[in-house]
Design an enzyme around this catalytic site. Structure first.
Site, PDB file in Angstrom:
ATOM      1  N   ASN A  82      43.764  31.788  36.961  1.00 54.56           N
ATOM      2  CA  ASN A  82      42.900  31.674  38.125  1.00 54.56           C
ATOM      3  C   ASN A  82      41.606  30.923  37.810  1.00 54.56           C
ATOM      4  O   ASN A  82      40.858  31.325  36.914  1.00 54.56           O
ATOM      5  CB  ASN A  82      42.600  33.071  38.650  1.00 54.56           C
ATOM      6  N   ARG A 101      44.552  41.451  34.201  1.00 58.32           N
ATOM      7  CA  ARG A 101      44.908  41.474  35.616  1.00 58.32           C
ATOM      8  C   ARG A 101      45.606  40.159  35.961  1.00 58.32           C
ATOM      9  O   ARG A 101      45.301  39.121  35.378  1.00 58.32           O
ATOM     10  CB  ARG A 101      43.668  41.595  36.504  1.00 58.32           C
ATOM     11  N   CYS A 102      46.477  40.190  36.954  1.00 56.00           N
ATOM     12  CA  CYS A 102      47.067  38.928  37.414  1.00 56.00           C
ATOM     13  C   CYS A 102      46.002  38.042  38.051  1.00 56.00           C
ATOM     14  O   CYS A 102      46.150  36.816  38.094  1.00 56.00           O
ATOM     15  CB  CYS A 102      48.214  39.176  38.385  1.00 56.00           C
ATOM     16  N   THR A 103      44.922  38.656  38.530  1.00 59.16           N
ATOM     17  CA  THR A 103      43.833  37.895  39.148  1.00 59.16           C
ATOM     18  C   THR A 103      42.678  37.612  38.186  1.00 59.16           C
ATOM     19  O   THR A 103      41.613  37.144  38.621  1.00 59.16           O
ATOM     20  CB  THR A 103      43.285  38.645  40.378  1.00 59.16           C
ATOM     21  N   LEU A 161      47.592  31.885  42.466  1.00 58.54           N
ATOM     22  CA  LEU A 161      47.311  33.224  42.948  1.00 58.54           C
ATOM     23  C   LEU A 161      45.913  33.315  43.560  1.00 58.54           C
ATOM     24  O   LEU A 161      45.763  33.463  44.759  1.00 58.54           O
ATOM     25  CB  LEU A 161      47.475  34.245  41.824  1.00 58.54           C
TER      26      LEU A 161
END
Length: 518
Positions: A260, A288-290, A426
């Site tokens: 990100n 975190r994916c973010t 994302l």
């Protein structure tokens, strides 16, 4: 310290499932001698067995009026709220997330349940006019059937609730396979759902390793007992899950990784940008994916931004997640091992900032201001890499650890190109004081979620969550948008004319006078 650990196993149709003999030990990553749970794992047929149970239970659950199912979701939310502190403390103990973040994660479940209470009364269809007389058309939302939900453990209770709450509300049955390293947290959440009134066979909990999960999922798809897949995890595994679903003409809701970007415009509030970068890059130890991957800073403010972020990171407190820290340990040994490998991507042209060393925090490589016993857990130094180049592996790939890269740009178009280059989509963030920059960034970026003057991390329960490209297949969770994942549209045409009326053929026409001119 060694604690008395629970022994837990899969629960199918309300009963403990038989074990294959394989076990997984879930440990507190901040104190590895603290065993949170011993998990008896299922074999290659366990998930398929659970799917059969779910299919048997689903029809009766779907017959429960949707507003009544909404009341079950309401009870679930209230039970989670009543157990908020205990559940958050379990999350902190099992995966090492700082307690304030764990409390926020549990609040996310409550918010999700609150939102979907009313959706039990708003599963709207439409009344559609027909092209023929004495005929009426309708559309209805119907449950998909059985959903197989496979989740990661970095958000061990919040992210599962994004699947479980809407899936159950819409009348589906669920087979949930959580991450092994978050097994105790998963069992606690499932227990709260069952106590809220979710029938045992409608929610089945499966513990299995990746290989046996995949085998069981393939068997269930072949048998026709799974009608929807929800998967949160890595992009590499998401590709395999998507391929498997496609072979069986089923759809998967894929919520995958992220690289990100955060763009810092020359007119940005740098102190605010530093605060956002610190939280999104290093909160939850970057797992975190973010999480923030790369900061893309305008060359005019690069030096000052790096100076401020470096100072903030050097002064940040790392350590015991029950204390006031920026982040705690890595989630599990496998993530620590993988992060160690990625630290090998640091090259000679990078300037390493942010701490006194890289890698694991040890007596030989201490971290100033560390809180707790670093030797007891999986604690790692934060890493800030300046001088990252677009072709660097550390620029292109998700690192899933406390590492943030920094690069520079000159023009806005260059910033957009750099932000999209890794192919994930994302979350993305821009810091600017100019509204036109914010709107141009929103229009030009490929991410599914965009923030202006805020971090790349953070989701609200009533906004769509999900990504594009390597981050997902365009499916969305949260809010009303997730209803499209767990319902399918059914149309009804009701002819009460007493005769066969053929669409497109028996349609009355009114002919205009096309030769008329004023």
């Amino acid at each position: 310290m060694t604690s008395t650990a629970k022994v837990i196993s899969s629960v199918i149709d309300g009963r403990e499932a038989e074990s294959t003999g394989a076990e997984y030990v879930s440990r507190n990553p901040s104190r590895l001698d603290d065993v949170v749970a011993t998990v008896t794992l299922g074999g290659p047929t366990t998930l398929a067995d659970a799917a059969r149970s779910a299919k048997r239970a689903q029809r009766e659950w779907a017959a429960v009026p949707a507003p009544v199912r909404g009341r079950v979701i309401a009870s679930f939310g209230r039970l989670v709220e009543a157990n908020k502190q205990t559940l958050a403390e379990l999350v902190t103990r099992e995966i090492g997330k700082p307690l304030p973040e764990a409390l926020g994660e549990v609040q996310e479940i409550i918010d999700t349940a609150d939102f979907f209470i009313g959706e039990g009364r708003r599963l709207y269809g439409q009344t559609v006019p027909s092209e023929m007389p004495d005929k009426q058309l309708f559309t209805f939302r119907v449950p998909v059937g059985v959903a197989a939900v496979i989740t990661a453990g970095n958000f061990p209770v919040a992210v599962p609730s994004w699947y479980l709450v809407p899936a159950l509300l819409c009348g589906n049955a669920v087979v949930w396979k959580p991450a092994e390293y978050a097994s105790a947290s998963a069992r606690a959440l499932a227990e709260l759902a069952w106590r809220a009134g979710v029938p045992a066979g409608v929610l089945n909990l499966v513990y299995a390793d990746g290989e046996n999960t995949f085998a069981g999922l393939e068997q269930a798809l072949t048998e026709g007992t799974v009608n929807k897949i929800g998967f949160t995890g890595s992009s590499a595994v998401g590709v395999k899950v998507g391929e498997l679903a496609g072979r069986h003409l089923q759809s998967a809701c894929l919520e995958l990784g992220g690289k990100n970007p955060m763009v810092i415009a020359p007119d940005a509030d740098l102190d605010l940008a530093v605060e956002g970068a610190l939280f999104s890059g290093f909160g939850t130890a970057g797992q975190r994916c973010t999480s923030l991957g790369t900061v893309i800073v305008h060359e005019d403010v690069h030096d000052e931004f790096v100076r401020r972020l470096t100072a903030a990171l050097e002064n940040a407190v790392v350590g015991d997640p029950t204390s006031d820290v920026l982040y705690g340990p890595m989630l599990d040994q496998k993530f620590a091992d993988n992060y160690d490998r990625m630290l090998g991507w640091i090259a000679d042209h990078h300037t390493v900032l942010g701490s006194t060393a890289t890698g694991r925090i040890t007596d030989a490589a201490p971290r100033a201001g560390f809180v707790g016993d670093h030797s007891a857990g999986l604690f790692y130094h934060p890493v800030l890499l300046d001088g990252v180049r677009p072709d660097d592996k550390v620029f292109m790939e998700e690192t899933f650890g406390p590492l943030v890269g920094i690069t520079t740009y000159r023009t806005f178009d260059e910033a957009l190109e750099l932000a999209d280059r890794p192919g994930y989509g994302l979350s993305a963030s821009v810091y600017t004081s100019d509204a036109s920059t914010a709107f141009r960034f929103r229009a030009g970026i490929g991410a599914g979620m965009v923030s202006v003057n805020n971090s790349t991390s953070g989701a609200e329960a009533h906004l769509p969550f999900g990504g594009n490209g390597r981050s997902g297949n365009g499916s969305r969770q949260s809010g009303i948008w997730v209803l499209d994942q767990f319902t399918r549209w059914q149309s009804l045409n009701w002819d009460f004319s007493g005769k066969l009326q053929k669409a497109q053929m028996d349609v009355a026409t009114i002919e205009p006078d096309m030769d008329f001119r004023l």
